[in-house]
Design an enzyme around this catalytic site. Sequence first.
Site, short mmCIF file in Angstrom:
data_model
loop_
_atom_site.label_atom_id
_atom_site.label_comp_id
_atom_site.label_asym_id
_atom_site.label_seq_id
_atom_site.Cartn_x
_atom_site.Cartn_y
_atom_site.Cartn_z
N ALA A 72 -5.56 18.20 27.06
CA ALA A 72 -6.98 18.00 26.76
C ALA A 72 -7.66 19.34 26.45
O ALA A 72 -8.52 19.41 25.57
CB ALA A 72 -7.67 17.34 27.95
N SER A 120 28.94 26.43 4.26
CA SER A 120 29.31 25.51 5.35
C SER A 120 30.30 26.20 6.28
O SER A 120 30.66 27.36 6.05
CB SER A 120 29.87 24.22 4.79
OG SER A 120 30.90 24.54 3.91
N LYS A 153 26.47 23.49 18.24
CA LYS A 153 26.36 23.05 16.84
C LYS A 153 25.39 21.88 16.79
O LYS A 153 25.69 20.78 17.26
CB LYS A 153 27.73 22.64 16.29
CG LYS A 153 27.68 22.31 14.82
CD LYS A 153 29.05 22.15 14.23
CE LYS A 153 29.00 22.01 12.72
NZ LYS A 153 28.12 20.98 12.23
N GLU A 214 18.24 24.52 11.89
CA GLU A 214 18.44 23.07 11.84
C GLU A 214 17.19 22.35 12.34
O GLU A 214 16.63 22.72 13.38
CB GLU A 214 19.64 22.76 12.75
CG GLU A 214 20.28 21.46 12.51
CD GLU A 214 21.57 21.53 11.69
OE1 GLU A 214 21.82 22.53 10.97
OE2 GLU A 214 22.32 20.56 11.76
N CYS A 468 19.65 -17.58 32.08
CA CYS A 468 20.27 -18.76 32.66
C CYS A 468 19.35 -19.25 33.77
O CYS A 468 18.87 -18.45 34.58
CB CYS A 468 21.64 -18.37 33.23
SG CYS A 468 22.23 -19.47 34.53
N CYS A 474 24.66 -19.99 39.95
CA CYS A 474 25.51 -19.55 38.83
C CYS A 474 26.44 -18.46 39.35
O CYS A 474 26.00 -17.42 39.83
CB CYS A 474 24.62 -19.02 37.70
SG CYS A 474 25.56 -18.20 36.41
S1 IVH Z 1 26.01 28.79 11.07
C1 IVH Z 1 27.83 30.05 7.03
N1 IVH Z 1 25.30 27.78 13.34
O1 IVH Z 1 26.60 23.20 10.47
C2 IVH Z 1 27.32 28.84 7.63
N2 IVH Z 1 25.54 26.30 11.51
O2 IVH Z 1 28.96 23.36 8.24
C3 IVH Z 1 26.28 29.20 8.57
N3 IVH Z 1 25.01 23.98 12.04
O3 IVH Z 1 24.94 22.39 7.77
C4 IVH Z 1 26.04 28.13 9.49
N4 IVH Z 1 24.50 24.30 14.15
O4 IVH Z 1 23.34 23.51 9.40
C5 IVH Z 1 25.58 27.51 12.07
N5 IVH Z 1 24.65 27.04 15.44
C6 IVH Z 1 24.93 26.79 14.17
C7 IVH Z 1 24.85 25.50 13.63
C8 IVH Z 1 25.16 25.29 12.29
C9 IVH Z 1 24.59 23.40 13.18
C10 IVH Z 1 25.23 23.25 10.78
C11 IVH Z 1 24.64 23.94 9.57
C12 IVH Z 1 25.48 23.50 8.42
C13 IVH Z 1 26.74 23.07 9.08
C14 IVH Z 1 27.82 24.03 8.60
#
Ligand code: IVH
Length: 716
Positions: A72, A120, A153, A214, A468, A474
């Site tokens: 609030a 990735s 992750k 993320e 039931c 039952c």
């Molecule tokens: S490092 C060079 N750290 O995983 C790539 N990625 O396959 C740098 N992800 O879509 C990514 N948690 O968004 C990194 N702690 C983390 C992560 C992370 C999730 C995701 C990322 C990407 C996928 C990579």
Amino acid sequence: MGILEKISQNSRTELIRSLKFFHKILEETREGLKEDPSDKKLQVILLETLIKIIESHNYMYSVLDAPSIPDAEYDKLFLELQKLELRCPDLVTAHSPTQRVGATSLVKFPQITHRLPMLSLSNEFDMASVEAFDRRLGEKLGTDNIEYEVEPKFDGLAVSLCYENGFFIAGATRGDGETGEDVTSNLRTIKSIPLRLHANSQNNIPALLEIRGEVLMLKEDFRELNQKQRKKNEKVFVNPRNAAAGSLRQLDPKITATRRLTFFAYGIGDSRGEGIPRDTHSNVMKYIAAHGLPIAKECDLVCSSAGLLAYYKKIEDSREQLPYDIDGVVYKVNDLAQQEKLGFISRAPRFALAHKFPAQEVITELLGIDIQVGRTGALTPVAKLKPVFVGGATVTQATLHNEDEIKRKNVMIGDSVIVRRAGDVIPEVVGVVMERRPDNAYQFIMPDQCPECGAKAVRMSNEAVVKCSGGLLCPAQKKQAIIHFASRRGMYIEGLGDKLVEQLVDAGLVRTSADLYLLDEDKLISLPRMGKKSAGNLLESLRKSKNPTLAQFIYALGVPNVGVTTARELARYFNNFSSLEKADVETLQKIPDVGLIVAQSITEFFIENHNIDVVRKLFSVGIELIENLDAQKTQDNNNTSLINGSTFVLTGTLPNLSREIVTEKIENMGGKVTSSISKKTNYLVAGNAPGSKYEKARDLGVTILNEGELLELIQN
Ligand code: IVH
């Protein structure tokens, strides 16, 4: 102490100090404006001060997870800023918290080309591959002790946030890694994303900083969102990830703003400016956090493959307690010079690895739908599945909740369905893969008779469940009531599983929970596959269960609508069983969380002769409650108890008390029981054969108690 904990502590203390200063300016400026409301200079000071204060509270709430004022109060400040901006539209800036939801609806997201590609990660699922990863890198770097920065992750959506001279100017989804969608307006609605970077201790703001991280939805926000969607009869989301994706990719940012999204940073992309760390990834993470962006509390530094695997285990064990979904952990070589030396293989860095957990969601075939009859007579449709390995176990059944859920999810027999099994949660069917629906898929029809006893199945007009009407005649309801009574959170009768209850009821040895305490060795060994040893063990468990806490006993009785929390509240309020039994609807409603429906459930339960008989019989066979000595203390002595506000961890087997009772006692007295030791832990309660927590507690200087010492603490 982890990177974030250190930063949080410092920044909170500093923030509170600077907030005091800003509040003083706020007061003075307000006074000045009372005299001359059109003073432009004062208007600007008021505006910037309000923005500073509001964003500091946003940061404490959304990033540090430690709010310092009630909602609030926050709302009042926000309203003051809104009014000021309405009066002086020329003062409105893009970094004002009022502008988080500003832009109008789009027809399509524009594309943004990332300054540096979003790559990735290579994935692995097993220990041997992690060891091979560490060995491979060690050979390339000529060392056998690589330091890694390790992180959870996140199971969300990758985004890139671009800050120019400290201002958030654009944000994009990962897309194909080269080009993503421009979701800036939607990202601006996420409160943990600062619209302006905080100055760090060197007071330098980088000319350019691309933050990579993320977007996700916390589990709790996901549950709330789905509840709301259900009430409105709108689409429910399959999991937090889908909900986050659906919310971030809304063309109207006003809709995104109604969905609570969260952001966590895990690295940087392009950057320009002084003071940006070029030595280690952990320093980059500290730098990111010091500029006001959230990073995971669980980030850590470890060495060699043993360190990596221990981290994996630790995060896997705490996975269920984390507020967000993760699908593994990420290992990154900490030294940036070593990272560069290792380079990349196609689209993934050689210096990093995602060590993934076994999948928690998989697709399988729905072979049929069975009906299970619960303790309160509720008929629950249960999916019969083609066996599938998910969340570390083979699953053949999953709940479908009720008739409405089947309709809402549009599930048909023969469908390919998405099954989720996470931790201890009962596996559930979360959705259908529509494009795989076969032509011969057919609708399920809820039966109008109980499949167990043949009594009529009825659905109350305001309820989703079909019940039931056979009551305790039952057999299924009878069995379920006893299973509930014996469960871990109830009387905790070890060794009395579902199958044994079924046998006992079917053999006519047990009709109510009180009959359990009349069992003897002769009766038990008359059952198939029951030897003297098992019979003895069960009798010992029954004996041990005879002194439940009041809350445990209330829960075990299985009063409809009374779960663990309500049972605890009832015990805390009444302190003894006879007051609860006699309580009327009005009195019951004075208790937190007890509304009319729960209050009526309780009084109706204690009117029923059958229930009164069972309770009397339980007392006559030797049940003696530990009536709430502890609750009394909590009420009288809330601030002085050493337990109130303290954090406990349990390890090993205690000689006399079960973990459930200990947890119950601590929680009743305002303490908290957690699963892992940290500096924040106040006490470790250690029994026989304690685990590694014991060593850790000793290293951290945490007070270690045995059972007797704990009881003393409770009584003092
Ligand atoms: S490092 C060079 N750290 O995983 C790539 N990625 O396959 C740098 N992800 O879509 C990514 N948690 O968004 C990194 N702690 C983390 C992560 C992370 C999730 C995701 C990322 C990407 C996928 C990579």
